[in-house]
Design an enzyme around this catalytic site. Structure first.
Site, short mmCIF file in Angstrom:
data_model
loop_
_atom_site.label_atom_id
_atom_site.label_comp_id
_atom_site.label_asym_id
_atom_site.label_seq_id
_atom_site.Cartn_x
_atom_site.Cartn_y
_atom_site.Cartn_z
N GLU A 150 0.84 -1.19 0.00
CA GLU A 150 0.00 0.00 0.00
C GLU A 150 0.88 1.25 0.00
O GLU A 150 1.71 1.43 0.90
CB GLU A 150 -0.87 -0.01 1.26
CG GLU A 150 -1.68 1.25 1.47
CD GLU A 150 -2.22 1.38 2.89
OE1 GLU A 150 -2.90 2.39 3.15
OE2 GLU A 150 -1.95 0.51 3.74
N ASP B 228 -0.80 -0.99 5.87
CA ASP B 228 -0.70 -0.39 7.20
C ASP B 228 -1.69 -1.05 8.17
O ASP B 228 -2.75 -1.53 7.77
CB ASP B 228 -1.00 1.11 7.15
CG ASP B 228 0.09 1.89 6.41
OD1 ASP B 228 1.19 1.33 6.25
OD2 ASP B 228 -0.18 3.03 5.99
N ASP C 187 -3.97 0.03 9.99
CA ASP C 187 -5.01 1.00 10.33
C ASP C 187 -6.25 0.71 9.50
O ASP C 187 -6.31 -0.29 8.77
CB ASP C 187 -4.51 2.44 10.13
CG ASP C 187 -4.11 2.73 8.68
OD1 ASP C 187 -4.40 1.88 7.79
OD2 ASP C 187 -3.53 3.79 8.43
N ASP D 257 -7.54 2.23 6.84
CA ASP D 257 -7.31 2.24 5.39
C ASP D 257 -6.60 0.97 4.94
O ASP D 257 -6.92 0.40 3.90
CB ASP D 257 -6.49 3.47 4.99
CG ASP D 257 -7.31 4.75 5.02
OD1 ASP D 257 -8.56 4.63 5.02
OD2 ASP D 257 -6.73 5.85 5.06
#
Length: 649
Positions: free
Chosen positions: A441, A514, A516, A518
């Site tokens: 990503e 990541d 998180d 997203d």
């Protein structure tokens, strides 16, 4: 011919006495020793999958009693200590002396392989299970197993441990009920995992309740501190209700579930299906209540007949004109949710795991049934027929558009000097048994990964922005998506029906995003794509999720990376007071060296392999998370909110 004595033979072949391979090294495993020696041969594995399989085997015996017409109620209890109790109200396992062995029949069932009422005779016309080894295998792999038999007059009891009887069969009381109760605790010497998953058991038992209309199966979990969890499963509508259950988070195209059945002397076939407005096919087949995940003759018969009948109807009603291309099998099955269930006296299963039906007569039976009864249904229900045909024709047009887009893509890449995506940093090695691709990503993380990797066998493909949610898209949209095409091109194995696992360029496909919200979204989008358009990639264990660290704990020259929140206190204790804690918000915060040593070095990294335990459960989860309906997604979030860790909003 010259004769040699043993000593001469030894000297001629230069075999030392220490590594002789002779008759003394050939072992004959008596009774249930073979099961304990090689449990994977009998239950597939000694992991969680094999653990749950023990329950299925005992329940299957009760289901066989129900199929024979003698059992209405089955209860399964997960006790507080993770032992299991299965009770039914069937006839009870026979307690009389079995002629061949001179032992009580119940003892033979639990201690002798390939013993039971499933081998000819009139015991059972139809049965599933492990061909008569189920009860004895469960016994062999249990720390202890107790059985109680209720024959309408007396209660009998016997206890075993690891396949050996601890007591003779004894009468312990009087009763007016009939049935069998089996209580067992899986053996910690055999199984890696000893904790039963309630949801896995519930899914399987619900399946059995759907497949055997009218049987009541009650699952009780006594482990929760706030009280028992109880689920009563009884579906008088059988597989029609099964289809409604499959479509409950989808938008059905027509209100009624199409159902048909056919009964012959030694076999029975039933099919139920309903179309929804999605693009994915969910076809699940069973033979004698066993999920035939690899299909077989019953599936082949259904698919060929469905395609033929819909084409014939479309031509007859002028949906298809002369010269039009016929609808393909994929066109006619787009958006279908279908259950095929057959029961046959002499089932022939292919392979050790019995996941493919081989009986040739079942193809004929299913095909004939669909040919006759589906055309009749379509003629009697023209409005529903029109919806189904129009959906198939739209699918056909999309398939043609996808074909043109695919050919255009191939022409384009053939004209370019290099057909691989521009952002791909490829590896030098070509042997896909050792190569791996990281789908990363963001460009910044991609840059660190390119610098930190081992260029010989690690390829890096950075992704940017949100990609297409394929749950809501047909294949032609995929070919026109600039975020997904680099993934398709880099992997080199095609998509959909064109996907060929033999052409895959990398042995590991690793999603690195990541930790998180997203990152989780990107992982879910990619997994949805792989599941819907490259499913063999998931089924064969090629897909992995990288696990970057959450924290870096350091003080002076001491350094420790922490991957799980609960491990942080231990790390702080190890590093000492005044330690500095860095919480990683994203991959881009790590330099190339850190990314290599924490997330990419095969010697030190942690990765999760994505496995497909159950296609129905996976289909349901992707539909809930990525589909159009909001309410199922809200309920999913509410149900699992308590289990969320590392939530970063």
């Amino acid at each position: 011919m010259e004769n040699f004595n043993t000593e001469e033979l030894k000297s001629m072949t230069n075999v030392s006495s220490e590594n002789n391979y002779d008759e003394s090294q050939i072992q004959v495993l008596e009774g249930l020793e073979a099961v304990r020696k090689r449990p994977g041969m009998y239950i597939g594995s000694t992991s969680a999958r094999g653990l749950h399989h023990l329950v299925y085997e005992i329940v299957d015996n009760s289901i066989d009693e129900a199929l024979a017409g003698y059992c209405k109620n089955i209860t399964v209890i997960v006790e507080k200590d993770n032992s299991i109790t299965v009770t039914d109200d069937g006839r009870g396992i026979p307690t009389g002396i079995q002629a061949q062995t001179g032992l009580p029949a119940v003892e033979v069932v639990f201690t002798v392989l390939h013993a039971g009422g499933k081998f000819g005779g009139d015991g059972y016309k139809v049965s599933g299970g492990l061909h008569g080894v189920g009860a004895s295998v469960v016994n062999a792999l249990s720390e202890y197993l107790e059985v109680k038999i209720y024959d309408g007059e007396n209660v009998y009891y016997q206890k075993y441990s690891r396949g050996e009887k601890l007591s003779d069969l004894e009468m312990i009381g009087k009763t007016d009920k009939t049935g069998t109760e089996v209580h067992f605790k899986p053996d910690s010497e055999i199984f890696e995992e000893l904790v039963f998953d309630y949801n896995i058991l519930l899914t399987r038992l619900r399946e059995q309740a759907f497949l055997n209309a009218g049987i009541r199966i009650t699952l009780t979990d006594k482990r929760p501190e706030d009280g028992d969890r109880v689920e009563v499963l009884k579906y008088d509508g059988g597989i029609k209700e099964f289809v409604e259950y499959l479509n409950r988070n989808k938008e059905p195209l027509h209100t009624d579930v199409i159902y048909m059945n056919s009964i012959r002397e030694n076999s029975e076939a039933e099919v139920a299906f309903q179309y929804n407005d999605g693009y994915n096919e969910m076809l699940v087949s069973f033979a004698n209540n066993i999920n035939t995940t690899e299909g077989g003759t019953h599936e082949t018969g259904f698919k060929s007949a469905l395609t033929r009948v819909l084409n014939d109807y479309a031509k007859k009603r002028n949906f298809l004109k002369d010269g039009d291309k016929p609808l393909s099998g994929d066109d006619t099955r787009e958006g279908i949710s279908c259950i095929i269930s057959v029961k046959v006296t002499e089932a022939q299963f292919e392979g050790q795991t019995k996941t493919k039906l081989g009986n040739s007569e079942m193809r004929t039976i299913v095909e004939k049934m669909i040919n006759e009864k589906l055309m009749e249904y379509l003629d009697e229900n023209p409005a529903t027929a029109k919806l189904i045909i129009e959906k198939a024709m739209t699918a056909s047009r999309a398939r043609e558009a996808a074909k043109r887009a695919r050919e255009q893509t191939r022409r384009k890449t053939a004209l370019e000097s290099a057909s691989l995506p521009g952002k791909l940093a490829d590896c030098s090695e070509r042997d896909n048994s050792i190569t791996e691709i990281y789908i990363v990503e963001g460009d910044s993380a991609g840059g660190s990964a390119k610098q930190g990797r081992d260029r010989r066998y690690q390829a890096i493909l950075p992704l940017w922005g949100k990609m297409l949610n394929v749950e809501k898209s047909r294949i032609d949209k995929v070919y026109n998506n600039d975020k997904l095409m680099p993934v398709i091109t880099a992997l080199g194995a095609g998509i959909g029906d064109d996907f060929d696992i033999e052409k895959i360029r990398y042995g590991k496909v690793i999603i690195m995003a990541d930790a998180d919200v997203d990152g989780a979204h990107i992982r879910t989008l990619l997994l949805t794509f792989f599941f819907r358009f490259m499913r063999p990639l998931v089924e064969n264990g090629y897909v992995y999720i990288a696990q970057p660290p959450l924290f870096k704990v350091s003080r002076g020259n001491k350094l420790k990376y922490v991957y799980l929140e609960e491990e942080l206190p231990d790390a702080l204790a190890e590093i000492g007071e005044n330690a500095t804690v860095q919480r990683y918000k994203g991959l881009g915060e790590m330099n190339p060296e850190q990314l290599w040593e924490t997330t990419m070095d095969p010697e030190r990294r942690i990765m999760k392999r994505v496995e497909l335990e159950d296609a129905m459960m996976a289909d349901e989860t992707f539909t809930i998370l990525m589909g159009d309906k909001v309410e199922p997604r809200r309920k999913f979030i509410e149900d699992y909110a308590k289990t969320v860790v590392n939530l970063d909003i």
